[in-house]
Design a protein around this motif. Sequence first.
Motif, PDB file in Angstrom:
ATOM      1  N   MET A   1       6.110   0.160 -14.537  1.00 50.44           N
ATOM      2  CA  MET A   1       6.019  -1.295 -14.594  1.00 50.44           C
ATOM      3  C   MET A   1       5.319  -1.855 -13.365  1.00 50.44           C
ATOM      4  O   MET A   1       4.380  -2.649 -13.479  1.00 50.44           O
TER       5      MET A   1
ATOM      6  N   GLU B   1      12.157  -2.234 -21.628  1.00 48.48           N
ATOM      7  CA  GLU B   1      12.239  -1.779 -20.240  1.00 48.48           C
ATOM      8  C   GLU B   1      13.543  -2.269 -19.612  1.00 48.48           C
ATOM      9  O   GLU B   1      14.256  -1.515 -18.951  1.00 48.48           O
ATOM     10  N   SER B   2      13.852  -3.538 -19.856  1.00 52.47           N
ATOM     11  CA  SER B   2      15.061  -4.131 -19.281  1.00 52.47           C
ATOM     12  C   SER B   2      16.317  -3.422 -19.773  1.00 52.47           C
ATOM     13  O   SER B   2      17.299  -3.296 -19.030  1.00 52.47           O
TER      14      SER B   2
ATOM     15  N   GLU C   1       8.693  -5.586 -22.422  1.00 56.06           N
ATOM     16  CA  GLU C   1       9.506  -6.039 -21.299  1.00 56.06           C
ATOM     17  C   GLU C   1      10.994  -5.924 -21.628  1.00 56.06           C
ATOM     18  O   GLU C   1      11.802  -5.533 -20.776  1.00 56.06           O
TER      19      GLU C   1
ATOM     20  N   GLU D   1      11.230  -9.067 -14.731  1.00 50.78           N
ATOM     21  CA  GLU D   1      10.939  -8.779 -16.133  1.00 50.78           C
ATOM     22  C   GLU D   1      10.819 -10.067 -16.944  1.00 50.78           C
ATOM     23  O   GLU D   1       9.913 -10.228 -17.765  1.00 50.78           O
TER      24      GLU D   1
END
Length: 273
Positions: free
Chosen positions: A86, A132-133, A129, A11
């Motif tokens: 992703m 998502e993390s 990003e 990521e």
Amino acid sequence: MLAPFLIMLREGLEAALLTSIIASYLNKTGRSSYMPAVWVGIFLAIALSFLAGAALQIISAEFPQKMQELFEAVVGFVAVIVLMSMVLWMKKAARSLKDELQHSVEHALAAKSATWALIGMVFFAVAREGLESVFFLLAIFQQSEGYAAPLGAFLGVAVSVVLGFLIYQGGLKLNLRLFFRCTGILIIFVAAGLLSGALRSLHEAGIWNYLQAPAWDMSHVLPLSSPLGTVMSGLLGYHDTPAIGEVAIYFIFLFAALAIYLRPLPAQKTARA
């Protein structure tokens, strides 16, 4: 520790690549004066990610036990969906990513408020990003104990920042296609483990009560608390006494996801023909 390290390395490197492509294009076209806008967009995206993670953690802490298990299951399912999105997105967009970003930069700078448009562009690229993390780390932290998982995530971010800087400076030549392909396969294994853990959380929440007979008992051979068991749990989703339903959903998802991910793109078939 390995799973959060791997995910945050990927990521972080994705975010570093996005920003380095934008920064390099600004420098090459003589627009380096817009670099402060790039940094503003990055810092705003990082701040949003931290706030979102803290808010979800605080909210979940107020839930009763059954609701916490349900929350963990929902976070796990969302993390699996985002993980697959992703890896499939990067596989499809990798070859045209640079051209699309440069076109977006030109479009942003052509706007009346070019600085704010560029800030918004960088913000949304990095925030995607970051958010998502947040779901990945929440799902992994909820299934892990101690400081190994947070430490692994921190090391993954640190290494990705260093690699991104070296790539931007031109001092490091990395086969990014091979890197993202290999990490994509490993992340699919991580996602399968998260999915199996999410089903376990649904059972503990009293919602899923089917296929709960033990598939096997490896607690005397390879206990989950052993060093190897801990590593396999974080990276492959290993559990020493899994239920039949957990094993079934793990392998069904794993084989289906690998088949989709490893399938050649239509454009590649056409090019070979």
